[in-house]
Motif scaffolding. Structure first.
Motif, PDB file in Angstrom:
ATOM      1  N   ILE A   1       0.668  -1.119  -0.235  1.00  0.00           N
ATOM      2  CA  ILE A   1       0.217   0.196  -0.090  1.00  0.00           C
ATOM      3  C   ILE A   1       0.855   1.252  -0.129  1.00  0.00           C
ATOM      4  N   GLU A   2       2.257   0.895   0.851  1.00  0.00           N
ATOM      5  CA  GLU A   2       2.977   2.434   0.794  1.00  0.00           C
ATOM      6  C   GLU A   2       3.455   2.400  -0.678  1.00  0.00           C
ATOM      7  N   LYS A   3       3.985   1.365  -1.486  1.00  0.00           N
ATOM      8  CA  LYS A   3       4.633   1.382  -2.217  1.00  0.00           C
ATOM      9  C   LYS A   3       3.347   2.214  -3.375  1.00  0.00           C
ATOM     10  N   PHE A   4       2.010   1.807  -3.774  1.00  0.00           N
ATOM     11  CA  PHE A   4       1.474   2.591  -4.189  1.00  0.00           C
ATOM     12  C   PHE A   4       0.971   3.588  -4.046  1.00  0.00           C
ATOM     13  N   VAL A   5       1.054   3.958  -2.940  1.00  0.00           N
ATOM     14  CA  VAL A   5       0.980   5.599  -2.873  1.00  0.00           C
ATOM     15  C   VAL A   5       1.786   6.419  -3.189  1.00  0.00           C
ATOM     16  N   ALA A   6       2.813   5.787  -3.070  1.00  0.00           N
ATOM     17  CA  ALA A   6       4.791   6.501  -3.455  1.00  0.00           C
ATOM     18  C   ALA A   6       4.815   7.016  -4.570  1.00  0.00           C
ATOM     19  N   MET A   7       4.067   6.158  -5.721  1.00  0.00           N
ATOM     20  CA  MET A   7       4.071   5.542  -7.096  1.00  0.00           C
ATOM     21  C   MET A   7       2.846   6.679  -7.155  1.00  0.00           C
ATOM     22  N   MET A   8       1.906   6.743  -6.598  1.00  0.00           N
ATOM     23  CA  MET A   8       0.957   7.616  -6.980  1.00  0.00           C
ATOM     24  C   MET A   8       1.090   8.923  -6.891  1.00  0.00           C
ATOM     25  N   LYS A   9       1.954   9.381  -5.368  1.00  0.00           N
ATOM     26  CA  LYS A   9       2.531  10.622  -5.890  1.00  0.00           C
ATOM     27  C   LYS A   9       3.640  11.149  -6.982  1.00  0.00           C
ATOM     28  N   THR A  10       4.478   9.861  -6.805  1.00  0.00           N
ATOM     29  CA  THR A  10       5.114  10.706  -8.371  1.00  0.00           C
ATOM     30  C   THR A  10       4.689  11.061  -9.178  1.00  0.00           C
ATOM     31  N   ALA A  11       3.288   9.701  -9.852  1.00  0.00           N
ATOM     32  CA  ALA A  11       2.554  10.404 -10.487  1.00  0.00           C
ATOM     33  C   ALA A  11       2.375  11.702 -10.838  1.00  0.00           C
ATOM     34  N   VAL A  12       1.313  12.219  -9.836  1.00  0.00           N
ATOM     35  CA  VAL A  12       0.569  13.709  -9.163  1.00  0.00           C
ATOM     36  C   VAL A  12       1.635  14.472  -9.451  1.00  0.00           C
ATOM     37  N   ARG A  13       3.298  14.358  -8.669  1.00  0.00           N
ATOM     38  CA  ARG A  13       4.437  15.561  -9.149  1.00  0.00           C
ATOM     39  C   ARG A  13       4.871  15.575 -10.742  1.00  0.00           C
ATOM     40  N   HIS A  14       4.752  14.611 -11.154  1.00  0.00           N
ATOM     41  CA  HIS A  14       5.484  14.674 -12.933  1.00  0.00           C
ATOM     42  C   HIS A  14       4.453  14.949 -13.915  1.00  0.00           C
ATOM     43  N   VAL A  15       3.395  14.425 -13.402  1.00  0.00           N
ATOM     44  CA  VAL A  15       2.652  14.340 -14.769  1.00  0.00           C
ATOM     45  C   VAL A  15       2.498  16.080 -15.347  1.00  0.00           C
ATOM     46  N   PRO A  16       2.587  17.538 -15.008  1.00  0.00           N
ATOM     47  CA  PRO A  16       3.021  18.832 -15.891  1.00  0.00           C
ATOM     48  C   PRO A  16       3.980  18.543 -16.507  1.00  0.00           C
ATOM     49  N   LEU A  17       4.868  17.409 -16.628  1.00  0.00           N
ATOM     50  CA  LEU A  17       5.567  17.434 -18.046  1.00  0.00           C
ATOM     51  C   LEU A  17       4.740  16.564 -18.770  1.00  0.00           C
ATOM     52  N   VAL A  18       3.640  15.629 -18.189  1.00  0.00           N
ATOM     53  CA  VAL A  18       2.950  14.734 -19.700  1.00  0.00           C
ATOM     54  C   VAL A  18       2.634  16.824 -20.322  1.00  0.00           C
ATOM     55  N   ALA A  19       1.458  17.072 -19.704  1.00  0.00           N
ATOM     56  CA  ALA A  19       1.389  18.425 -20.445  1.00  0.00           C
ATOM     57  C   ALA A  19       2.050  19.315 -21.095  1.00  0.00           C
ATOM     58  N   MET A  20       3.614  19.209 -20.897  1.00  0.00           N
ATOM     59  CA  MET A  20       4.556  20.157 -21.591  1.00  0.00           C
ATOM     60  C   MET A  20       5.205  19.522 -22.847  1.00  0.00           C
ATOM     61  N   LEU A  21       4.559  17.921 -22.938  1.00  0.00           N
ATOM     62  CA  LEU A  21       5.141  17.050 -23.977  1.00  0.00           C
ATOM     63  C   LEU A  21       4.240  17.751 -24.846  1.00  0.00           C
ATOM     64  N   LYS A  22       2.494  18.181 -24.529  1.00  0.00           N
ATOM     65  CA  LYS A  22       2.145  18.960 -25.686  1.00  0.00           C
ATOM     66  C   LYS A  22       1.543  20.294 -25.877  1.00  0.00           C
ATOM     67  N   ILE A  23       2.564  20.189 -25.055  1.00  0.00           N
ATOM     68  CA  ILE A  23       2.444  22.513 -25.201  1.00  0.00           C
ATOM     69  C   ILE A  23       3.905  23.100 -25.855  1.00  0.00           C
ATOM     70  N   MET A  24       5.067  22.641 -25.485  1.00  0.00           N
ATOM     71  CA  MET A  24       5.993  22.473 -26.695  1.00  0.00           C
ATOM     72  C   MET A  24       5.876  21.833 -28.160  1.00  0.00           C
ATOM     73  N   PRO A  25       6.889  22.406 -29.168  1.00  0.00           N
ATOM     74  CA  PRO A  25       6.426  22.381 -30.395  1.00  0.00           C
ATOM     75  C   PRO A  25       6.424  20.457 -30.713  1.00  0.00           C
ATOM     76  N   GLU A  26       5.776  20.047 -31.681  1.00  0.00           N
ATOM     77  CA  GLU A  26       5.565  18.968 -31.573  1.00  0.00           C
ATOM     78  C   GLU A  26       6.734  18.172 -31.925  1.00  0.00           C
ATOM     79  N   TRP A  27       7.615  18.835 -33.203  1.00  0.00           N
ATOM     80  CA  TRP A  27       8.720  18.634 -33.312  1.00  0.00           C
ATOM     81  C   TRP A  27       9.463  17.937 -32.315  1.00  0.00           C
TER      82      TRP A  27
END
Length: 603
Positions: free
Chosen positions: A185-211
């Motif tokens: 459970i602790e590992k799952f919650v830790a991975m969940m936190k990692t996903a949340v903290r780093h998800v802005p990078l997923v948005a950045m992948l859509k913001i930066m020029p596609e090339w």
């Protein structure tokens, strides 16, 4: 001293001063604290609400010199339109249904009110990013009611598990219900936190020029930059199977169904969904139609309009550029022109229905569409109950029901079975009481309560009635949908026997209902399928607001992810692309200012 040197010495301090003031006060930002005003009393008068939500289309209502036309008034379309209106753009939103709001609209029958697609929203705590966004988009007029601490119950066979809100409570109550599973459970919650903290990078992948994004993907650098991209591409089932062998705990880690089994869904999306409610669940005071009701005036204040019964038949192209839309009327097409066109109709509708076939046939578009699938359809049952929530013992807690812990097998059964089999043995069901979540419901509908039941449904069960209008689909259609609806109600009464004899109204919506009212392809309310294929890094970078057609942009669930929150973020990405501006910088700075000033007031 040279004149230019003097100018530089004078200009630099001014620029620095401006940047400091911009940081601390939001100067030049689309979003500022003082835009949020104390909420006004809830407006319940039907005529007053209809003037906002049901403005029928006519040529004389089309504003002149439009900057933007938005196709569709779902959360993604209205978010993009409202953000652009805040930037001074004159925006026309066109909605084919008879009221604005998309999946966030409500309907009333026999004295009852039902929401269509919004059941609860997370991350609405004070100072949270989504709360900051929604406060800005509605200028503080949309109020949220916090549900009880126990927001979800998951029933697996005869076993019952409960999820409680709170950073500590969520973790500790899970551990108590699964003794010996503390580490997983602790590992799952830790991975969940990692996903949340780093998800802005997923948005950045859509913001930066596609090339640039594709260069990062193909070079393999993305996975070195952050673990979030590997989490996005990983099967949810693969990840949780490495954490625990406990099948019930695996089900709890995967319980929020949206039509994709855990072995084909992205770990990132499931982790974000579960984290979404970890701090609590909220419901709009006054119902989900309040979202559109408070965004539309901002669009109008900038000279725009939101018009309904305005079905867009095609996007007009001039020399390969989107320059307008055609609205289908009985008397013929009405053409409306603007330099920017935004589609909230979804990626499939946009390319398959609204654009010429040669656009869809281009290699880039064809490749993208072939990598996506239509989502599974939804089947909803709306139940009107005689009595108040207190009299009926209703709670705001949602109930998710699974006969066993093999979610992959249950989803496969749902997809491969015929509807007659499912009517006898339903693999999964969701039960919620919207009236128990909204303290204003009894004031607006005294003596009434409502229940909504939901399951996923293959489109093929009802495809024979595609294209036919509601209430004209014949007895066979009505009999088929009501047989499934009655089976679902029977299961609900087993869980809530006190409701026996209290049902006064019942109606069901099938995938073809969603297709008709929401223009959801194959009845999918969640957009393109939320499977692992969609969250491969190259697809993430291509599923962006910009399209293959100059002047045409996408917004909503297909730009970012599913649900109201996903659609809102899709709208922000779209508005930012139109303005050539990263709106999240403004929002993050605003969030920091709010946090700082709250700390100053409490000290």
């Amino acid at each position: 001293m040279a004149l230019w040197t003097v100018c530089v010495l004078l200009v630099i301090p001014v620029l620095l001063l401006y940047l400091i003031l911009w940081f601390y006060n939001g100067w030049g930002s689309l979003f500022r604290e003082d835009f949020v005003q104390p909420p006004k009393p809830l407006i319940t008068d039907k005529r007053s609400r209809d003037k906002v939500l049901k403005q029928g289309f006519s040529q004389d209502k089309i504003p002149s010199n439009l900057d933007v036309v938005v196709i569709g008034s779902g959360a993604g379309g209205l978010t993009a339109a409202t953000a652009l209106a805040k930037a001074g753009k004159k925006v026309l939103v066109l909605e084919q249904h008879d009221q604005a709001g998309g999946s966030c609209h409500t309907f009333q029958e026999h004295g009852y009110e039902f929401d269509v697609g919004l059941h609860y929203v997370g991350q609405m705590h004070e100072g949270g990013m989504l709360r900051v966004v929604m406060d800005q988009l509605t200028e503080g007029q949309l109020q949220w009611n916090l549900l009880g601490s126990q927001y979800d119950t998951i029933k697996i066979g005869h076993k019952v598990y409960r999820l409680h809100a709170g950073k500590v409570e969520f973790l500790e109550t899970l551990k108590k219900q699964f003794p010996g599973e503390d580490e997983s459970i602790e590992k799952f919650v830790a991975m969940m936190k990692t996903a949340v903290r780093h998800v802005p990078l997923v948005a950045m992948l859509k913001i930066m020029p596609e090339w640039v994004a594709l260069l990062l993907v193909r070079s393999g650098l993305l996975h070195w930059l952050s673990p979030v991209f590997r989490l996005a591409e990983s099967s949810h089932q693969d990840v949780i199977s490495r954490l625990t062998n406990n099948k019930d705990l695996q089900t709890v880690f995967s319980y929020l169904f949206y039509g994709v089994p855990p072995n084909d869904s992205s770990f990132l999306i499931n982790a974000l969904l579960i984290h979404h409610y970890k701090r609590g669940a909220w419901y709009p005071r006054g119902g989900s139609s309040e979202i559109a009701f408070h965004m539309i005036p901002i669009i109008e204040r900038a000279g725009g309009r939101v018009l309904v019964r305005a079905s867009v038949s095609r996007i007009i192209l001039t020399n390969g550029k989107a320059t307008g839309v055609a609205v289908q009327r009985k008397e013929g097409e009405v053409c409306i022109y603007a330099p920017i066109i935004i589609s909230d109709a979804g990626i499939f509708n946009t390319y398959n229905q609204l654009l010429p076939s040669e656009i869809k046939a281009t290699p880039n578009v064809s490749s993208l569409l072939s990598s996506l699938q239509h989502g599974m359809g939804c089947f909803l049952v709306f139940v009107g109950l005689c009595g108040t929530g207190e009299e009926l013992g209703l709670k705001s807690t949602n109930l998710w029901i699974y006969p066993e812990s093999d979610l992959n097998g249950l989803m496969e059964k749902l997809w491969s079975s015929e509807w007659e089999e499912i009517c006898q043995d339903l693999p999964l069901m969701f039960i919620t009481f919207p009236s128990a979540k909204d303290p204003t419901y009894q004031k607006r509908h005294p003596g009434h309560s409502c229940m909504t039941l939901l399951t996923m449904t293959p489109y093929k069960w009802f495809s024979d009635w595609s294209g036919q209008t509601p209430r004209h689909r014949g007895e066979e259609y009505h009999s088929r949908k009501m047989k499934l609806a009655e089976h679902m109600v029977e299961k609900a009464l087993q869980e809530f026997p006190q409701l026996e004899g209290k049902i006064e109204y019942m109606e069901a919506a099938t995938p073809v209902s969603n297709e008709y009212y929401l223009r959801a392809p194959l009845g999918s309310m969640y957009g393109a399928e939320q499977n692992c294929s969609r969250y491969q890094c190259d697809i993430i970078s291509k599923m962006r607001a910009q399209t293959a057609v100059p002047g045409l942009y996408l917004t909503g669930q297909d730009v970012f992810s599913s649900g109201v929150a996903g659609a809102v973020h899709g709208g922000l990405l779209c508005a930012g692309a139109v303005l050539n501006r990263i709106l999240y910088i403004d929002l993050m700075m605003l969030k920091k200012r709010i946090k700082r000033r709250r700390a100053q007031r409490s000290s």
